[in-house]
Write an enzyme that holds these catalytic residues in place. Structure first.
Site, PDB file in Angstrom:
ATOM      1  N   ALA A  85       0.843  -1.198   0.000  1.00 23.73           N
ATOM      2  CA  ALA A  85       0.000   0.000   0.000  1.00 23.73           C
ATOM      3  C   ALA A  85       0.875   1.244   0.000  1.00 23.73           C
ATOM      4  O   ALA A  85       2.037   1.208   0.417  1.00 23.73           O
ATOM      5  CB  ALA A  85      -0.931   0.009   1.206  1.00 23.73           C
ATOM      6  N   ASP A  86       0.292   2.337  -0.459  1.00 23.61           N
ATOM      7  CA  ASP A  86       0.994   3.616  -0.430  1.00 23.61           C
ATOM      8  C   ASP A  86      -0.018   4.735  -0.257  1.00 23.61           C
ATOM      9  O   ASP A  86      -1.128   4.673  -0.805  1.00 23.61           O
ATOM     10  CB  ASP A  86       1.799   3.842  -1.706  1.00 23.61           C
ATOM     11  CG  ASP A  86       2.724   5.042  -1.576  1.00 23.61           C
ATOM     12  OD1 ASP A  86       3.636   4.979  -0.715  1.00 23.61           O
ATOM     13  OD2 ASP A  86       2.546   6.033  -2.290  1.00 23.61           O
TER      14      ASP A  86
END
Length: 207
Positions: A85-86
Site C-alpha cells: 500500500a501507499d
C-alpha cells in the site's frame, strides 16, 4: 488460485496498516522488502516525470506488492498473497509524502492549514493470478493552524513517518474539521477496498 491457508504477507512495516488488518481479522505476516533502517523507504518512492498523483500511489503500491512477492519466491517461503500500500497527501496537484526533516514537516503543515486536501491511498495484492490494485480518494479539511501549535505538534514526534506530516488517528485529529471518504484510507489502508482485493485472491474476511 485458492490458498490452503487464509493468510497473507504484508509488505509494510507500518504499525497503522498492521492495526487496520488486525481490526478486520486478517491473518498476516510482515514481509519487510529489505533490511533497512527506520524511515528509509523499502522502494524508490520518487515520482516519475509527468506522473499524476493517482498514478504515483498506484505504481508504488504495485511495486511494493510485487517486490514482496519476488522476495517470498527467492527465499522459498510459503505461497501467500502479498499486500502492499501507499498513501500520499495531495494539495493543488502537489504530492506530499513523508517529511524529510522538521523544517519540511512544518512547511507541509503550514501549506495544509485552512485548506481542503486530498488523501490518496492505493492498495495492491500480488498473487499467483496476477496483481490487482485499488485506489481510495478522500478529502480532508484542516482548520487554520497557529505557528505555536504546529511547533507543539511536531515536538510530539508522530508526524515524521506520515504522508503530509500528520496522523489523523493521533493528536492531529484536533486539526481536522471535516473528512469525506474513507477514514481508514486516510490512516493508511482503505479497508473496504482492501477486503474486496483480498476476496478476489480467495482470502475471506468472514468464512
Amino acid at each position: 488460485m485458492t490458498f490452503v491457508e487464509n493468510r497473507i504477507y504484508l509488505a509494510s512495516r507500518s504499525p497503522r496498516r498492521q492495526e487496520l488488518l488486525k481490526q478486520i481479522g486478517v491473518d498476516f505476516m510482515v514481509l519487510p522488502l529489505r533490511e533497512a533502517l527506520p524511515r528509509i523507504p523499502d522502494v524508490d518512492e520518487t515520482p516519475l516525470p509527468q506522473e499524476s498523483p493517482p498514478e504515483y500511489v498506484e505504481r508504488i503500491a504495485r511495486v511494493k506488492a510485487e517486490t514482496g512477492r519476488k522476495r517470498m519466491s527467492e527465499r522459498g517461503w510459503a505461497d501467500f498473497p502479498v499486500l502492499g500500500a501507499d498513501t500520499a497527501v495531495v494539495l493543488n496537484g502537489r504530492i506530499f509524502g513523508k517529511p524529510e526533516n522538521p523544517l519540511h514537516a512544518k512547511q507541509m503543515l503550514r501549506a495544509l492549514s485552512g485548506q481542503i486536501h486530498e488523501v490518496l491511498t492505493a492498495a495492491a495484492v500480488a498473487a499467483g493470478n496476477g496483481t490487482r490494485v485499488c485506489l481510495s480518494r478522500s478529502s480532508v479539511r484542516f482548520r487554520n493552524l497557529g505557528e505555536q501549535e504546529i511547533d507543539h505538534y511536531l515536538a510530539c514526534d508522530e508526524a515524521y513517518d506520515k504522508a503530509g506530516a500528520y496522523a489523523i488517528q493521533g493528536r492531529a485529529a484536533v486539526f481536522i474539521s471535516g473528512i469525506s471518504g474513507s477514514y481508514s484510507g486516510v490512516v493508511g489502508l482503505p479497508l473496504f477496498e482492501t477486503a474486496q482485493l483480498l476476496e478476489e485472491s480467495a482470502i475471506r474476511i468472514f468464512q
